[in-house]
Design an enzyme around this catalytic site. Structure first.
Site, PDB file in Angstrom:
ATOM      1  N   THR A 143     -54.813  19.567  33.913  1.00  8.10           N
ATOM      2  CA  THR A 143     -54.202  19.957  32.637  1.00  8.10           C
ATOM      3  C   THR A 143     -55.230  19.745  31.534  1.00  8.10           C
ATOM      4  OG1 THR A 143     -51.974  19.403  33.328  1.00  8.10           O
ATOM      5  CG2 THR A 143     -52.425  19.181  30.966  1.00  8.10           C
ATOM      6  N   ARG A 172     -38.985  24.118  37.242  1.00  2.00           N
ATOM      7  CA  ARG A 172     -39.380  22.791  36.734  1.00  2.00           C
ATOM      8  C   ARG A 172     -40.342  22.920  35.534  1.00  2.00           C
ATOM      9  NH1 ARG A 172     -44.373  19.959  35.736  1.00  2.00           N
ATOM     10  NH2 ARG A 172     -43.977  17.753  35.986  1.00  2.00           N
ATOM     11  N   GLY A 185     -42.647  20.433  32.851  1.00  2.00           N
ATOM     12  CA  GLY A 185     -43.143  19.073  32.630  1.00  2.00           C
ATOM     13  C   GLY A 185     -43.188  18.721  31.146  1.00  2.00           C
ATOM     14  N   ASP A 186     -44.042  17.781  30.824  1.00  4.57           N
ATOM     15  CA  ASP A 186     -44.114  17.271  29.446  1.00  4.57           C
ATOM     16  C   ASP A 186     -44.994  18.122  28.530  1.00  4.57           C
ATOM     17  OD1 ASP A 186     -46.287  16.456  31.099  1.00  4.57           O
ATOM     18  OD2 ASP A 186     -46.945  15.112  29.500  1.00  4.57           O
ATOM     19  N   THR A 200     -51.459  13.848  29.788  1.00  2.00           N
ATOM     20  CA  THR A 200     -51.561  14.473  31.113  1.00  2.00           C
ATOM     21  C   THR A 200     -51.089  13.477  32.150  1.00  2.00           C
ATOM     22  OG1 THR A 200     -53.053  15.451  32.738  1.00  2.00           O
ATOM     23  CG2 THR A 200     -54.019  13.796  31.271  1.00  2.00           C
ATOM     24  N   GLY A 201     -50.453  13.987  33.190  1.00  2.00           N
ATOM     25  CA  GLY A 201     -49.955  13.099  34.236  1.00  2.00           C
ATOM     26  C   GLY A 201     -48.650  13.643  34.771  1.00  2.00           C
ATOM     27  N   THR A 202     -47.923  12.839  35.525  1.00  2.00           N
ATOM     28  CA  THR A 202     -46.653  13.299  36.086  1.00  2.00           C
ATOM     29  C   THR A 202     -45.633  13.411  34.959  1.00  2.00           C
ATOM     30  OG1 THR A 202     -47.281  12.187  38.114  1.00  2.00           O
ATOM     31  CG2 THR A 202     -44.998  12.909  37.936  1.00  2.00           C
ATOM     32  N   GLY A 203     -45.366  14.660  34.568  1.00  2.00           N
ATOM     33  CA  GLY A 203     -44.668  14.945  33.327  1.00  2.00           C
ATOM     34  C   GLY A 203     -43.298  14.316  33.195  1.00  2.00           C
TER      35      GLY A 203
HETATM   36  N1  ASP Z   1     -48.295  16.789  32.753  1.00  2.00           N
HETATM   37  C1  ASP Z   1     -48.348  17.989  33.559  1.00  2.00           C
HETATM   38  C2  ASP Z   1     -46.954  18.302  34.051  1.00  2.00           C
HETATM   39  O1  ASP Z   1     -46.235  17.397  34.421  1.00  2.00           O
HETATM   40  C3  ASP Z   1     -49.262  17.904  34.731  1.00  2.00           C
HETATM   41  C4  ASP Z   1     -50.577  17.180  34.516  1.00  2.00           C
HETATM   42  O2  ASP Z   1     -50.886  16.789  33.413  1.00  2.00           O
HETATM   43  O3  ASP Z   1     -51.317  17.010  35.503  1.00  2.00           O
HETATM   44  O4  ASP Z   1     -46.611  19.455  34.123  1.00  2.00           O
END
Ligand code: ASP
Length: 354
Positions: free
Chosen positions: A214, A242, A244-245, A265-268
């Protein structure tokens, strides 16, 4: 003076000292991320590492040139993110991860710290530059967030460049999708129409960075304006529409002049639940934390949050305080990250131990 008046004045002074970073404000400043995750030296060839470092340096040059000329933070982040959306290294635009149905569904958002105007798009499939669409939503519509088909119709009415969904296709992301679907025992969809034929063999060595990549940028311009933006394909093999954030203002993106700008960035799912971007800005504004303290505190909270499967939140943020001092924090083995301010040297880092 009564002793308690003296004490409270002394305490206020202490607060004011921590509230105002002592370093002089730079004329302009930019901070960029290219995703966080299990990014380790052992999992990456030196060639690929060099490509990422070059891309991050390019991002600083593109944004820095605009800011140096007195351009706006909004223009700088739009230019940098548009460039990264073209780069197949990143999970944004071309090179985005695939949803389980074999399509690329793109999320993006942008926020203008001057007015707290914001624009976002979720599940876009045909707009070449989702960040540009997010900006049009902010500037040319009365709304903040558009999704799917409707977002595409709006993009067309704005004359934004349209591409077939297969434009976003990369073999690397397709192979990651197949591997993930196999792992989960889900059916593998046909290769998208317009995608190149499958290669004879495919070597995942040195490129298995899974869903990460991301992109996000926060910039502080010579007028003191902060803007933030984020763009992503989301998570590999996502289902059921789905989101995300990244397109959620206050979770993946936030900007407020004089206070802060954030891109995450990360698991949204965790970032939405914690309200990461807004929480960081609120801590800076109301608790007088530095950008670094606020980023560390909120990323620790993400890491302490569990989901129904027992997993904890992982990822990172880039942050800019109200006077253009950049910070970052992440709880993963790596995050592609870079920063530059007027008259300074570029800083580009990937691994946690840098
Ligand atoms: N944050 C993003 C999402 O959850 C993915 C990512 O940042 O790797 O869609």
């Amino acid at each position: 003076m009564k002793w308690w008046t003296f004490l409270s004045l002394a305490m206020l002074a202490a607060c004011a000292t921590t509230a105002t970073p002592q370093a002089p404000a730079p004329r302009w400043s930019i901070v960029v991320h290219g995703g966080a995750g299990v990014i380790e030296r052992s999992g990456m060839t030196s060639e690929l590492e060099a490509q990422y470092r070059a891309a991050m340096n390019r991002a600083l040059t593109t944004g820095g040139d605009i800011l140096e000329r007195g351009g706006s933070s909004l223009d700088a982040i739009q230019a940098v993110i548009s460039e990264m959306e073209e780069d197949p290294l990143f999970n944004a635009g071309r090179g985005a991860v695939f949803a389980a149905d074999g399509t690329n569904q793109l999320d993006s958002s942008i926020m203008d710290g001057r007015t707290r105007a914001a624009g976002a798009v979720a599940g876009a499939t045909r707009t070449r530059h989702p960040i540009q669409l997010a900006r049009r939503v902010m500037e040319q519509s009365p709304h903040v967030m558009l999704m799917g088909q409707g977002a595409e119709e709006f993009a067309r009415s704005q004359g934004l460049e349209e591409v077939p969904n297969s434009y976003f296709f990369t073999e690397r992301r397709w192979q990651q999708l197949e591997a993930e679907l196999r792992r989960r025992g889900l059916p593998i969809p046909p290769r998208p129409e317009g995608a190149p034929p499958p290669p004879q063999s495919w070597n995942m060595d040195g490129i298995d960075d899974h869903q990460f990549g991301t992109v996000g940028v926060v910039a502080y311009d010579t007028h003191g304006n902060i803007a933030a933006g984020t763009s992503t394909g989301g998570t590999t093999a996502k289902r059921w529409g789905r989101i995300g954030d990244a397109p959620i203002i206050g979770a993946g993106t936030y900007a407020q002049n004089g206070v802060c700008g954030v891109s995450a960035t990360g698991t949204g799912e965790f970032f939405i639940r914690v309200g990461v971007a807004r929480d960081i800005c609120a801590r800076i504004e109301f608790q007088h934390m530095s950008a670094q303290e606020a980023a560390d505190t909120v990323i620790a909270e993400v890491g302490a949050t569990t989901n129904t499967a027992g997993a904890t939140g992982d990822g990172g943020v880039i942050v800019m305080d109200g006077r253009g001092h950049a910070a970052w924090a992440f709880n993963t083995p790596g995050m592609y990250r870079a920063t530059l301010s007027a008259g300074g040297q570029p800083v580009v880092q990937i691994f946690a131990d840098e």
